[in-house]
Design a protein around this motif. Sequence first.
Motif, PDB file in Angstrom:
ATOM      1  N   ASP A  49      55.017  17.919 -40.081  1.00  0.00           N
ATOM      2  CA  ASP A  49      54.696  18.457 -41.257  1.00  0.00           C
ATOM      3  C   ASP A  49      54.993  19.610 -41.300  1.00  0.00           C
ATOM      4  N   THR A  50      54.947  20.522 -40.459  1.00  0.00           N
ATOM      5  CA  THR A  50      55.418  21.897 -40.400  1.00  0.00           C
ATOM      6  C   THR A  50      56.835  22.002 -40.727  1.00  0.00           C
ATOM      7  N   ASN A  95      57.507  20.720 -44.509  1.00  0.00           N
ATOM      8  CA  ASN A  95      56.948  21.704 -45.252  1.00  0.00           C
ATOM      9  C   ASN A  95      58.183  22.947 -45.439  1.00  0.00           C
TER      10      ASN A  95
END
Length: 529
Positions: free
Chosen positions: A450-451, A454
């Motif tokens: 996710d990091t 993103n």
Amino acid sequence: MSRLYDTVEPSVVDEEMLQKAVEEQGPKDEAGKIAKREGINFSDVLSLRLDFKNILKIDNLWEFTALTKLQLDNNIIEKIEGLDSLVNLVWLDLSFNNIEVIEGLSNLKKLNDLTLYNNRISKIENIEALKQLHVFSIGNNEIKEYKDILYLRQFPMLKTLNIANNPVSREDKDGFKQYVAAFLPNVEFLDYRLLDQQTKAAAYEKFQTQVEEQIDKDNKARAAAEEHERKMAETQLHKEAYVEYLNTARLFEDMYADDPEGNKLNQIPGVDEMLLVFKEKLMTVCQQLFEFGLQEYDKRKAEVDMFWECVNEAKQENKEMGMEAINKFMKDKKRLFIEMVQMTDTKMVDNKLQEYNDQVSALWDKLMGLELQLVDQLEEIIKDFERNMQDLVSVFLESVQAYLTQARDLENIHNERMIESATSALEKAAKNELDEDVPEELKMLLVDKDTVMNAVTSSHDVHLLKIDNKEDDIVTRINNWLKNMIETIHVEQEIQRNRMRVTEITHLIDHLRDEADLLDLVQEDDGVV
């Protein structure tokens, strides 16, 4: 070195002072009486003396646009100001004042004689615009440095220089004279004395090395200035074409200027090669848009030039027809007036007066008819021009959007590859297979999917926003340009021009009718008036 405030109250240049000065310096005898009665238009005055008036502040001279000679010496002026509108000034005397800084002269480009004798000036500066300067008097001031002489090398037309009684010239008069003769070879008179060829030759021999070095510096500075002006003109052209900096990497650099996440992701091994490919392809699209934009600018400029050519041609043709009608009327008027003043029969005079008034009315009809004809012509020309310009702008914007769509496609492709590279790097990080020299800020992104995703999405959004902003900027600017130009043309060429022309015709007709009333004619009751 300066004048002190006398017991007389300091003065400011006001309407009363100007009116009095103009009347005193204006025509005399009968012509002077007429001028005083009818008033003198400040915009017609060519020469003005305001010396010995204890003036503290220069002001209210904006109407004297035709002024060529202005005398402001022997006052208590502290600042050079209020002269911007005197664009035709050739001769200016500000000697015997309290001026400390040379300023406020940049608009006086026709000035060839400037006198600043006996002030408090310590530096020669701010007169770069005075390229026609022939005579410069700066004597009896506070000039201390030889570099002020070098400053004057930029004035090749300078023939007469008075710089006596300054600290720079007092210490070694002969040496200073030779310095001026060597470094200002075009100056023929120094402190009101001729610099003969023998003096100049000896001076050059003495300072030959320094002069040659200075010439080299001047040439380099001139070349640098010319290059700067060329680049400024080129940039201005690109701005007018709405494609400035598209022939450079500016759009690519802007994408990453506000993209901290993207700059971190670019440190993933192998991304640098991808980035280079993306940059080259993006710059190719931008270069194509740049070249297309310049071509379209040439088309728009040609259309604008053709428009003004048509407008001026229509106005000139209409003017010639109007002048033909007026000239014919004036010939008939002269004949009628001669006949009327010689007549003794009142009925015949009345008949001639009626004939004259009928001709005045006919002239009115003719001139107003020509004006209406011109109004219709200009309206049609402007409509055609507006339609053509809208077509050109539409074609330009369609292509701009097409090119920038290509840029978005390239960004989307690059984004997909970044996702692949980030996914691969994330997998290596999970297996502890990353190189040891990977920056810490990149490791912080590779903690989980996710990091890192993103970060990739954030970078992609920034890039697309930069492309959108570039498109919006081009669209907004060219649409505003077209809108403002068309509005200005409608106002200046239709409304204002028509009003001025109708006013001119009305004044002419009124004047012609008044002329008949002022004639000495036979009257029915008591003969000649």
